[in-house]
Enzyme design. Structure first.
Site, PDB file in Angstrom:
ATOM      1  CE  LYS A 113      -4.303  -1.614   2.177  1.00  0.00           C
ATOM      2  NZ  LYS A 113      -5.301  -1.524   3.282  1.00  0.00           N
ATOM      3  CE  LYS A 200      -6.033  -8.706  -1.220  1.00  0.00           C
ATOM      4  NZ  LYS A 200      -6.177  -8.625   0.025  1.00  0.00           N
ATOM      5  CE  LYS A 203     -13.962  -3.720   1.178  1.00  0.00           C
ATOM      6  NZ  LYS A 203     -13.750  -3.317   2.663  1.00  0.00           N
TER       7      LYS A 203
END
Ligand code: AMP
Ligand code: TRP
Length: 337
Positions: A113, A200, A203
């Protein structure tokens, strides 16, 4: 004997998708009869990356309503909002002061991230796993049901509890904190993206076609599945490392249709995509239909949702405050309350 305790949560960032449901929430639903189950919407985690204050509260409520729509029953479990219980932030601080920086710097999710945030990475993003440890440890959780991507964070929570709190501030007979176990069920633990079977479902993928959300209308679900990446081979099979998309879509069909992997492997062994995709779309629409109907009802009755969340908050707070007092006292703070 008290029932073993379960604690879990999902962030209110963006609509929940099939990965969240099948990897996490579905398992909570199964546990609520046999376990003392606490589930929260982790809105404090949602601000570890830049967020929009005008939608945070609504996103949080929609996510809580999704828990209920998926089958969490407020008569059998406690549903609450993390930020309403100050003990989460306070325990996070106490844990921060005993957690080595290098434990956080090696977290995979932080590395992934933080690349996306460039120079603006916040201290909060680095600290994310300590807040998550506080969430779990406050409730003396025995089990934490999550998808596979959260395993490293759970190990960190265990290490903080065992090595940094119990070893330093407790005794063998009288540990300060309970050391939780992860619960990662194989089926659904990793739902992959519809557009890339090697990453994966997430969101944060900018391509909305990569995920099916719990609230997508039937036509959109069908369209996303129609466009999902496939391969040119005939016959569908599990477990071929060269065919990650096939493995993923077949796995989804096995769960969503309720037929299971063995039956589905047989049913689809000779099938091509033209026949398979409409079957998968139909199974997905049918599985999500009752969730969507219940979600609409809940969102139409704000007072009822408020009530459920207030009851959840009171139950959660009673447990959280007593654990926090134990830690404060073990670390040498006089109890002020
Ligand atoms: P997040 O979407 O990162 O807030 O994750 C919320 C919960 O859903 C966590 O327990 C994750 O492990 C789980 N989860 C998220 N994405 C997936 C996925 N693609 N497959 C399985 N579980 C997932
Ligand atoms: N980090 C988790 C995720 O992304 C969300 C989370 C925060 C959580 N606190 C938690 C999950 C406590 C389980 C228990 O999915």
């Amino acid at each position: 004997m008290p029932r073993p305790r379960v604690l879990s949560g999902v962030q209110p960032t963006g609509a929940l998708h099939l990965g969240n449901w099948l990897g996490a929430i579905r398992n909570w639903v199964d546990l609520q009869d046999s376990h003392d189950t606490f589930v929260c919407v982790v809105d404090l985690h949602a601000i570890t990356v830049p967020h929009d204050p005008s939608s945070l509260a609504d996103d949080t409520r929609t996510t809580a309503a999704s828990y209920l729509a998926c089958g969490m029953d407020p008569n059998r479990c406690s549903v609450f909002i993390q930020s309403q219980i100050a003990a989460h932030s306070e325990l996070c601080w106490l844990l921060n002061c005993v957690t080595p920086l290098n434990w956080l710097e090696r977290m995979i999710q932080f590395k992934e991230k933080s690349v996306k945030q460039g120079d603006n990475v916040s201290v909060g993003l680095l600290d994310y796993p300590v807040l998550m440890a506080a969430d779990i440890l406050l409730y003396d959780a025995d089990l934490v049901p999550v998808g596979e991507d959260q395993k490293q964070h759970l190990e960190l929570a265990r290490d903080i509890a065992q090595q940094r709190i119990n070893a330093r501030f407790g005794t063998e007979d009288n540990p300060v904190l309970k050391v939780p176990e992860p619960l990662i069920l194989k089926e659904g633990a990793r739902v992959m993206s519809l557009t890339d079977g090697r990453s994966k479902m997430s969101k944060s993928d900018p391509n909305e076609g990569s995920r099916i959300t719990l609230l997508d209308p039937p036509e959109l679900i069908t369209k996303k599945i129609k466009r999902a990446k496939t391969d040119p081979l005939m016959g569908l099979e599990f477990g071929n490392p060269e065919r990650p998309e096939t493995d993923n879509l077949l796995g989804l069909y096995a769960i969503l249709s309720g037929k299971g992997r063995t039956a589905v492997a047989q049913e689809c062994a000779e099938m091509g995509w033209g026949r398979f995709k409409p079957l998968l779309a139909e199974a997905a629409v049918a599985a999500l239909e009752p969730i969507q109907a219940r979600h609409r009802e809940l969102m139409a009755d704000p007072a009822e949702l408020d009530n459920v969340l207030a009851v959840g908050r009171d139950r959660a707070e009673a447990v959280a405050v007593s654990t926090l007092d134990r830690v404060r006292s073990a670390m040498g703070f006089p109890l002020s309350r």
